[in-house]
Scaffold this motif. Structure first.
Motif, PDB file in Angstrom:
ATOM      1  N   MET A  45      45.808  57.831   4.712  1.00 43.10           N
ATOM      2  CA  MET A  45      46.451  58.320   5.934  1.00 43.10           C
ATOM      3  C   MET A  45      46.205  57.291   7.033  1.00 43.10           C
ATOM      4  O   MET A  45      45.071  56.851   7.228  1.00 43.10           O
ATOM      5  CB  MET A  45      45.862  59.663   6.367  1.00 43.10           C
ATOM      6  N   GLY A  65      50.952  57.735  18.029  1.00 40.80           N
ATOM      7  CA  GLY A  65      50.766  59.105  17.551  1.00 40.80           C
ATOM      8  C   GLY A  65      51.428  59.446  16.239  1.00 40.80           C
ATOM      9  O   GLY A  65      51.249  60.556  15.724  1.00 40.80           O
ATOM     10  N   THR A  88      51.958  59.489  12.188  1.00 37.16           N
ATOM     11  CA  THR A  88      51.080  59.382  11.028  1.00 37.16           C
ATOM     12  C   THR A  88      51.880  58.859   9.834  1.00 37.16           C
ATOM     13  O   THR A  88      53.085  59.108   9.707  1.00 37.16           O
ATOM     14  CB  THR A  88      50.455  60.738  10.665  1.00 37.16           C
ATOM     15  N   PRO A  96      36.855  57.168   8.326  1.00 34.23           N
ATOM     16  CA  PRO A  96      37.949  56.408   8.958  1.00 34.23           C
ATOM     17  C   PRO A  96      37.478  55.002   9.319  1.00 34.23           C
ATOM     18  O   PRO A  96      36.320  54.815   9.703  1.00 34.23           O
ATOM     19  CB  PRO A  96      38.258  57.219  10.219  1.00 34.23           C
ATOM     20  N   LEU A 107      36.588  67.180   3.017  1.00 34.82           N
ATOM     21  CA  LEU A 107      37.997  66.981   3.388  1.00 34.82           C
ATOM     22  C   LEU A 107      38.093  66.101   4.621  1.00 34.82           C
ATOM     23  O   LEU A 107      37.137  65.946   5.390  1.00 34.82           O
ATOM     24  CB  LEU A 107      38.706  68.319   3.612  1.00 34.82           C
ATOM     25  N   VAL A 108      39.284  65.544   4.779  1.00 35.06           N
ATOM     26  CA  VAL A 108      39.634  64.744   5.955  1.00 35.06           C
ATOM     27  C   VAL A 108      41.035  65.159   6.393  1.00 35.06           C
ATOM     28  O   VAL A 108      41.922  65.314   5.553  1.00 35.06           O
ATOM     29  CB  VAL A 108      39.675  63.238   5.618  1.00 35.06           C
ATOM     30  N   SER A 109      41.241  65.342   7.700  1.00 33.83           N
ATOM     31  CA  SER A 109      42.568  65.697   8.210  1.00 33.83           C
ATOM     32  C   SER A 109      43.017  64.718   9.278  1.00 33.83           C
ATOM     33  O   SER A 109      42.195  64.165  10.012  1.00 33.83           O
ATOM     34  CB  SER A 109      42.552  67.102   8.834  1.00 33.83           C
ATOM     35  N   MET A 110      44.327  64.524   9.341  1.00 35.32           N
ATOM     36  CA  MET A 110      44.926  63.682  10.380  1.00 35.32           C
ATOM     37  C   MET A 110      46.170  64.377  10.913  1.00 35.32           C
ATOM     38  O   MET A 110      46.985  64.863  10.132  1.00 35.32           O
ATOM     39  CB  MET A 110      45.293  62.308   9.800  1.00 35.32           C
ATOM     40  N   ALA A 111      46.295  64.425  12.214  1.00 37.35           N
ATOM     41  CA  ALA A 111      47.434  65.090  12.852  1.00 37.35           C
ATOM     42  C   ALA A 111      48.331  64.079  13.536  1.00 37.35           C
ATOM     43  O   ALA A 111      47.850  63.168  14.212  1.00 37.35           O
ATOM     44  CB  ALA A 111      46.933  66.111  13.875  1.00 37.35           C
ATOM     45  N   SER A 112      49.631  64.251  13.369  1.00 35.51           N
ATOM     46  CA  SER A 112      50.597  63.425  14.107  1.00 35.51           C
ATOM     47  C   SER A 112      50.682  63.916  15.545  1.00 35.51           C
ATOM     48  O   SER A 112      50.111  64.943  15.911  1.00 35.51           O
ATOM     49  CB  SER A 112      51.978  63.525  13.463  1.00 35.51           C
ATOM     50  N   LYS A 113      51.453  63.217  16.330  1.00 37.64           N
ATOM     51  CA  LYS A 113      51.739  63.699  17.679  1.00 37.64           C
ATOM     52  C   LYS A 113      52.535  65.001  17.613  1.00 37.64           C
ATOM     53  O   LYS A 113      53.102  65.341  16.563  1.00 37.64           O
ATOM     54  CB  LYS A 113      52.499  62.648  18.468  1.00 37.64           C
ATOM     55  N   THR A 116      48.105  66.323   7.891  1.00 34.73           N
ATOM     56  CA  THR A 116      47.844  66.021   6.483  1.00 34.73           C
ATOM     57  C   THR A 116      46.340  66.135   6.230  1.00 34.73           C
ATOM     58  O   THR A 116      45.538  65.661   7.036  1.00 34.73           O
ATOM     59  CB  THR A 116      48.315  64.602   6.136  1.00 34.73           C
ATOM     60  N   GLY A 130      38.449  62.464  14.993  1.00 33.04           N
ATOM     61  CA  GLY A 130      39.151  61.229  14.612  1.00 33.04           C
ATOM     62  C   GLY A 130      39.225  61.028  13.115  1.00 33.04           C
ATOM     63  O   GLY A 130      39.107  59.918  12.617  1.00 33.04           O
ATOM     64  N   SER A 131      39.423  62.119  12.382  1.00 32.71           N
ATOM     65  CA  SER A 131      39.547  62.074  10.918  1.00 32.71           C
ATOM     66  C   SER A 131      38.246  61.674  10.222  1.00 32.71           C
ATOM     67  O   SER A 131      38.258  60.962   9.225  1.00 32.71           O
ATOM     68  CB  SER A 131      40.686  61.153  10.470  1.00 32.71           C
ATOM     69  N   LEU A 132      37.152  62.167  10.722  1.00 24.68           N
ATOM     70  CA  LEU A 132      35.901  62.036   9.972  1.00 24.68           C
ATOM     71  C   LEU A 132      35.938  63.007   8.805  1.00 24.68           C
ATOM     72  O   LEU A 132      36.503  64.097   8.915  1.00 24.68           O
ATOM     73  CB  LEU A 132      34.689  62.395  10.848  1.00 24.68           C
ATOM     74  N   PRO A 133      35.341  62.630   7.678  1.00 28.21           N
ATOM     75  CA  PRO A 133      35.220  63.606   6.584  1.00 28.21           C
ATOM     76  C   PRO A 133      34.189  64.676   6.941  1.00 28.21           C
ATOM     77  O   PRO A 133      33.186  64.379   7.595  1.00 28.21           O
ATOM     78  CB  PRO A 133      34.736  62.753   5.403  1.00 28.21           C
TER      79      PRO A 133
END
Lengths: 424, 424
Positions: A250, A256, A258, A386, B212-218, B248, B383-386
């Motif tokens: 990712m 912004g 992804t 990350p 888990l790790v998550s990332m968000a779009s704008k 995601t 910031g998408s840390l696991p």
């Protein structure tokens, strides 16, 4: 502008052979020197030039000897992945523009070395990312630039290609993938979809990748393939491969958006690059070749029954064909590799060398796209932490202007390269 | 085993109304008490029971009053997301088994409270994850258990549903999604595909999610929808929503499998849960309803031309229909919500209460699946840390045996529930 260019060709594997033939078919190209560290391959390069161009090139086994020539404008390099960056750097330092086949970087430092070599010598370094020139990718790029997807929010892509035989038999067929899958674990081959994605997102021109996270699944596919196809007595039958069968990455952008990348080469599956473009007005997905554009696609009244249209069968590809492809198809399709995109990406490099203007995929793009591989390995190694993506433009991404807009430009769909009629 | 059960029903929204009707159609169910904090909805619940079952239930505005009754075997709760866990806990503490509609947890602590309440009271807590009982999901589960995909390596799923109108008009239609999208940022609705995925992967029975790790779009979709549909003077026209349009999430399993989830509810798109199952012998993808099984699917000689087959049109769904669905279709399809899966998941809860045996989705599953939401929010915030996923079984996952195998069991395709003939 030069009418013809002299290019040296390094790396005449299976892929290299095909690319050499393509290169020879580009207008105004002469290849007076070919090189491969394997003599049989080098001699095969000589034969290809003789048969396709009617003259005999000089043959080298050491690319550094080839680089000493003073009659070459540029180099095309199709060697194994881990040698691309160093050959690119050596080529620029030897005063030659260079184009390299796709692959990922082994370390961030070699990406910086490419950037420094290009900035200090003024020579170009272009990643030959052919998928940027695929017909559907270019039509979609065209549609994005015309605003049909609205503001882009999310993109996906991948290299999803069952290569279990090619990888497993890497010693027999002298293909470097085997060693990479044995030793490394990460997004080994990011650029086929990251190239088109980066051009859509304006990476290094008003946008940039700021961080990424990767996660690798267990590795099972190659072991199972080897046992089933080579038997339990084969020396790699119990080898513990490092590369996870599916690696997901990712990436977050400064603006912004992804991006999700998928590397998936060691399980049985049909080929897909899994391209997805998603914006505030619609979505395209390569899987199923489906598209939905709000207000344009056929619509049901109920919000939960939006229906997909077919990108090909419902005419989108024809309606929004990129001007370059319209022209290419009108001129008569070149019977080249991968449906024409190999010819087009090489032509873009050749045009740049002739004009003496930076190529549409420049050293900053090359470094950024290749860097995803080693960054991904770092993230996987640290349990999906990350990691930051370097800014190879050192701040210039904020306000860079597009280069001279040749017909192969990938910055925008512009009226400088094509007339209004061609764009409509 | 009881022949009939008394169930209280809490939360009679649009969704709750549909589920109440489904519940009344389950064999041996009586609903003597209904509750909603809005009087009109509570009275609507009364009306639904009268019209569908022919008797008049007691009506409550405060669920805690309803829980004081001593004639209820269990509770079905269809309230807003953030209240599910607390109502589940209160129900168990009041001596009732409980089933809750899907949604995510707000904090890990409330997941632990659910686990503690169930362990201390012996009462069940079942997430009503209807997608576990969808026909194609069950057929695929059947195929996985029969080994057709080989060893499972990677799975994907998502909740990809254009809900811009429902979310944006959350005040007008009293739907809690609006506030969640305003305030939170993460995988808000993970369970629709995580449920089936977890059952395939044997989560909490020999496998578990470890991080888990998550990332968000704008966030752009809701703003644009509101401006276009409600105008620039609407009070939310300039609201800055927190929830990214596409979130995601990558999840790693103890046994090395990876899972990718996609939350995508605020952009225009056709509905898809994006289910993907990938193993050493093949792959299924919901997008396109395509499948490829090595040695079974039609094959070309060239490795790069594996071709997809159609999951429906090429007969896979019929050939591998799950025994439960075969029986259900033979008995005559119940004309219920979401193609029958609402009826089946409620029937599974009712059967468990009648038999007095843990439901196929137990409190450990419920806690694990719901926890993904708050863990995802934590990862996005950092910031998408696991982040680690708790082991709600406190070690028991290593060697837990399946519960009594009722016909609704989701642990395996077993000969205890169905005869060999039914399985073939």
């Amino acid at each position: 502008m030069k009418n013809s260019v002299n290019l040296g060709f390094i790396g005449i594997s299976g892929r290299g052979s095909g690319m050499l033939k393509e290169l020879l078919s580009c207008d105004g190209v002469k290849v007076p020197a070919v090189c491969d560290k394997y003599e049989d391959r080098a001699l095969n390069g000589k034969k290809i030039v003789e048969e396709n161009a009617g003259y005999t090139p000089d043959v080298y086994l050491d690319y550094k000897e080839l680089l000493k020539r003073d009659d070459l404008d540029g180099i095309v390099c199709c060697t194994t992945w881990i040698t691309h960056a160093r050959i690119a750097i050596d080529s620029m330092r030897a005063g030659k523009h260079v184009a390299i086949e796709v692959g990922g970087a082994s370390d961030i430092e070699e990406c910086w070395e490419m950037v420094r070599a290009s900035e200090e010598t003024g020579k170009f370094c272009m990643l030959l990312e052919n998928c940027c020139y695929n017909r559907s990718e270019m039509a979609l790029f065209n549609m994005v630039k015309q605003g049909l997807f609205g503001e882009i929010v999310h993109m996906q892509g991948g290299y999803q290609h069952d290569l279990r035989d090619e990888i497993s038999l890497g010693r027999e067929n002298r293909h470097g993938r085997l060693y990479n899958f044995q030793m490394r674990n990460g997004e080994l081959y990011p650029t086929h979809q990251l190239g088109p994605i980066s051009k859509v997102l304006g990476i290094n021109r008003g946008n940039r990748y700021i961080s990424l996270v990767s996660m690798a699944s267990k590795a099972r596919g190659l072991h199972e393939w080897i046992v089933n196809n080579k038997g339990e007595d084969y020396d790699l039958a119990n080898y513990k491969f490092n590369e996870g069968d599916v690696v997901t990455t990712m990436i977050k952008c400064a603006n912004g958006e992804t991006v999700v990348l998928n590397h998936d080469c060691s399980l049985p599956r049909p080929y897909s690059r899994g391209y997805r473009i998603q914006g505030t007005k619609g979505i395209y997905m390569e899987d199923g070749e489906t598209i939905y554009l709000e207000g344009i696609s056929k619509e049901n009244k109920e919000h939960w029954t939006h229906t997909w249209e077919e990108f090909y069968d419902d005419g989108y590809i024809d309606k929004y064909d990129h001007p370059l492809w319209k022209k290419y198809r009108q001129d008569g399709i070149h019977a080249g590799g991968h449906g024409g995109m190999d010819f087009l990406v090489l032509s873009a490099f050749v045009e740049s060398v002739k004009v003496g203007s930076q190529p549409p995929i420049d050293v900053y793009d090359t470094a950024t796209w290749m860097a995803i591989t080693c960054l991904s390995e770092q993230s996987v190694a640290m349990g999906s932490l990350p990691v930051p993506v370097p800014d190879f433009t050192k701040g210039m991404w904020i306000d860079r202007e597009p280069y001279r807009r040749g017909q192969f430009c990938l910055e925008e769909v512009c009226t400088d390269c094509f007339s209004k009629e061609e764009l409509e």
